[in-house]
Design an enzyme around this catalytic site. Structure first.
Site, mmCIF file in Angstrom:
data_model
loop_
_atom_site.group_PDB
_atom_site.id
_atom_site.type_symbol
_atom_site.label_atom_id
_atom_site.label_comp_id
_atom_site.label_asym_id
_atom_site.label_seq_id
_atom_site.Cartn_x
_atom_site.Cartn_y
_atom_site.Cartn_z
ATOM 1 N N ASP A 366 0.700 -1.354 -0.039
ATOM 2 C CA ASP A 366 0.072 0.196 -0.048
ATOM 3 C C ASP A 366 0.830 1.351 -0.001
ATOM 4 O O ASP A 366 1.879 1.556 0.488
ATOM 5 C CB ASP A 366 -1.054 -0.212 1.204
ATOM 6 C CG ASP A 366 -1.928 1.006 1.426
ATOM 7 O OD1 ASP A 366 -2.511 1.191 0.383
ATOM 8 O OD2 ASP A 366 -1.792 1.995 2.288
ATOM 9 N N GLU A 395 1.442 0.013 -5.161
ATOM 10 C CA GLU A 395 0.198 1.073 -5.186
ATOM 11 C C GLU A 395 1.130 2.482 -5.548
ATOM 12 O O GLU A 395 1.561 2.843 -4.718
ATOM 13 C CB GLU A 395 -0.524 1.169 -4.186
ATOM 14 C CG GLU A 395 -1.665 2.197 -4.342
ATOM 15 C CD GLU A 395 -2.478 2.641 -3.123
ATOM 16 O OE1 GLU A 395 -3.672 3.094 -3.427
ATOM 17 O OE2 GLU A 395 -1.984 2.626 -2.133
#
Length: 652
Positions: A366, A395
């Site tokens: 993330d 990400e």
């Protein structure tokens, strides 16, 4: 413990306490005889309470990582030991093949960091860490070294032959209603609240592995399953409060391990979602940080500026850079300081622990640009050191290919930065997909948007390493973006499954679930119908889907199963042609196999003269429509129906 030194006075007692501090207790107006008796009683009481205090005071609450393995490539292991006043002890380890190389004391007296070196010849087993003061053992802890599983089929990563299915466990299926509310967990289940916990769990995922396999999925990516024990908005899992523990409302660590094993048995891979930029405010260390700089500290709450581009910007100010990497993501998400080597080691070892413990096939990281980039590079190197064939997808939420490319491992960054990151998500293409099929044809609108993004693949060392998608848990659902137009949706799916990159779909896209970011995250993350006992519709079955949903499901299912057996769209060279008159045409070629894809974004049929595609049609005289099975006996002119895709396996 320290012995107490005591001397008597007529009017009181002088003594050293257990911390070596001189104490004076005065008792005026007491005769010597009474004083002597009371002194003896007081000393006995003091000694007893001191012994009891030590028995209760110094002990080990937890050790992270909770276990480890022999046979790791890197012999170094750093243990975080947490317990009241544990720093007052001296740890001792006596186990063949393990050397306690260093004991690190930090600002908090409740932590020790133990640097161990594990010999390659060390045998698996359980050993005792003894915590001593002088010659006396105050407490101890049993630590286990497991035998590493060297099955070559484990940790093989993912590639272009895969199709990833992103799901949110709390919203996918509730397989075990008994864990909806668990002792000690602050937020209770409430399906009526779109931003509350709904009760989905690991058992719900496991119960529907056959559904995913039947759809044609090869790889499951679940949003975080780790404990997120916050009073509200905890279902998404991105504010983790224990990096080593599955949230009990999802299941147990063993349940997760069993899920991975069952997925593997069915031929499915599993990607774990990890978060290293921040944790949750309720982490066990919240009121007792090991070091003052464990979190990024500010005079008052300061958010990140969320401008990840400053990290690669050669002209960025130091202020903007610091605000980006050190600002907090949210009030409930403290920003971890990976420049602290103890924090860095803690996070690196956590990843390795989960990969080894659960047998993972990949990791999705993330907010990839938010931590310090040198730390992220070191993390990737350590992962690949242990698992050379492993994949991590970051990400990298940027609008421009060049900024995304900075984070995918390459040798083109002018500042010399090497990320070592194996995969990134192609957000620029996601934006293009969400606009292209809604717009009228134009020089830079409609399908031209797809062409323009892909034409910039020169910025990537290997564009095949891009994760491609139409939407995720933080963006509009693709069916909503396309104004619930099924024809446009089919074109988007056809494109996604045949262009370069590794495709990913968001749970429920296969049944045309809707959701708009402007209506809140809960609207993007609705429950999958049929995942809960008592649901009126069960979209996991054909009988529980509408005619339109079955049309979409069957179309995507056929496309995915065909893709599984078509190397040309998995690994093939991509050649595409400039969009003309709203028609986008491209080819995928691999070892003699060639696939042609045509997309008609017009609201009317178009007859396409195929002459300009001669270089790719050369040697092929006909083709087979992948979806309908119809054979095209001539490739000279093709009539494209309105708003439709055509995928053709070319034949000689």
């Amino acid at each position: 413990m320290q012995f107490l030194f005591v001397k008597y006075r007529v009017s009181g007692i002088d003594f050293y306490d257990s911390k070596g501090i001189w104490r004076i207790f005065d008792f005026p107006n007491i005769n010597p005889f009474t004083m002597k008796i009371k002194s003896v009683l007081f000393i006995l009481l003091l000694l007893g309470s001191s012994l009891f205090s030590y028995a209760q005071k110094i002990h080990v609450n937890r050790v992270d990582p909770p276990s480890w393995w022999t046979g790791m490539h890197n012999p170094h292991l750093q243990l975080l030991v947490f317990g009241p006043k544990i720093s007052e002890t001296q740890p001792v380890i006596d186990y063949d093949g393990i050397r306690l190389a260093e004991v690190i004391h930090v600002a908090s007296p409740d932590y020790l960091f133990l640097n161990l070196v594990i010999s390659p010849k060390t045998q698996p087993g359980t050993f005792t860490i003894r915590f001593k003061k002088g010659k006396k053992e105050i407490t101890s802890y049993q630590y286990t070294l497991n035998k590493r599983d060297k099955n070559p089929k484990l940790h093989q990563g993912f590639d272009n032959s895969d199709v990833i299915y992103l799901l949110m466990p709390d919203r996918f299926a509730n397989g075990d209603t008994t864990n909806d509310n668990m002792p000690g967990m602050l937020e209770k289940a409430d399906r009526s609240n779109p931003n509350g916990r709904h009760g989905g769990d690991i058992k719900g995922i496991e119960d529907h592995l056959d559904y995913l396999k039947d759809l044609g999925i090869t790889t499951i990516w679940s949003t975080p399953l780790m404990e997120d024990n916050l009073p509200t908005y905890s279902y998404h899992g991105y504010a983790q409060t224990d990096y080593y523990k599955v949230d009990p409302r999802f299941g147990t660590n063993q349940d997760y391990k069993n899920l991975v094993q069952e997925a593997h048995r069915k031929g499915l891979k599993v990607i774990q979602d990890m978060v290293f930029n921040h944790c949750g405010t309720n982490y066990f260390w919240k009121n007792d940080l090991p070091t003052p700089d464990w979190y990024h500290q500010w005079p008052k709450f300061t958010r990140s500026n969320y401008h990840g581009g400053v990290v690669s910007d050669p002209h960025a100010s130091k202020y903007d850079y610091h605000r980006m990497v050190a600002g907090w993501f949210d009030t409930s998400m403290p920003d971890l300081n990976q420049d602290n080597p103890l924090v860095a080691n803690y996070l690196i070892q956590n990843s390795i622990w989960w990969i080894e413990y659960a047998g993972l096939d990949g990791v999705r990281q993330d907010t990839y640009p938010y931590p310090y980039k040198d730390f992220m590079a070191k993390w990737m190197q350590r992962i690949l050191e242990e698992y050379p064939h492993f994949n991590v997808v970051g990400e990298t939420w940027f609008s421009y290919p060049a900024t995304v490319a900075y984070w995918l491992e390459n040798n083109r960054n002018k500042d010399g930065y090497h990320s070592h990151l194996t995969n990134v998500f192609d957000f620029p293409l996601m934006y293009a997909i969400n606009r292209a099929f809604n717009e009228k044809p134009g020089w830079d609108t409609g399908l031209a948007r797809l062409y323009e993004v892909i034409s910039q693949d020169f910025v990537y060392n290997d564009p095949m390493k891009l994760g491609i998608f139409c939407g995720n848990h933080d963006s509009n659902r693709i069916f909503s973006s396309l104004h619930e137009n099924l024809k446009a949706w089919k074109m988007a799916m056809a494109f996604l499954m045949t262009t370069r990159g590794i495709p990913e779909i968001y749970y429920g896209d296969e049944i045309l679930m809707t959701g708009e970011k402007s209506k809140g995250d809960g609207n993007l993350r609705k429950d999958f119908p049929g995942g809960w006992p008592g649901d009126q519709m069960n979209a996991f079955t054909p009988q529980g889907r509408t005619a339109e949903q079955n049309d979409a499901f069957n179309y995507l299912r056929k496309l995915l199963h065909w893709r599984k057996n078509t190397p040309a769209v998995q690994y093939g060279k991509l050649t595409h042609y400039i969009v003309e008159n709203g028609i986008y045409v491209y080819f995928r070629s691999y070892k003699g196999q060639r696939v042609m894809v045509m997309l008609n974004n017009n609201n009317k049929p178009v007859t396409v003269d195929m002459a300009r595609f001669a270089e790719d049609l050369n040697g092929f005289s006909k083709g087979k429509d992948v979806i309908s099975g119809k054979v095209l006996n001539s490739l000279n002119r093709i009539v494209m129906p309105a708003k439709s895709p055509l995928i053709v396996e070319l034949m000689k």
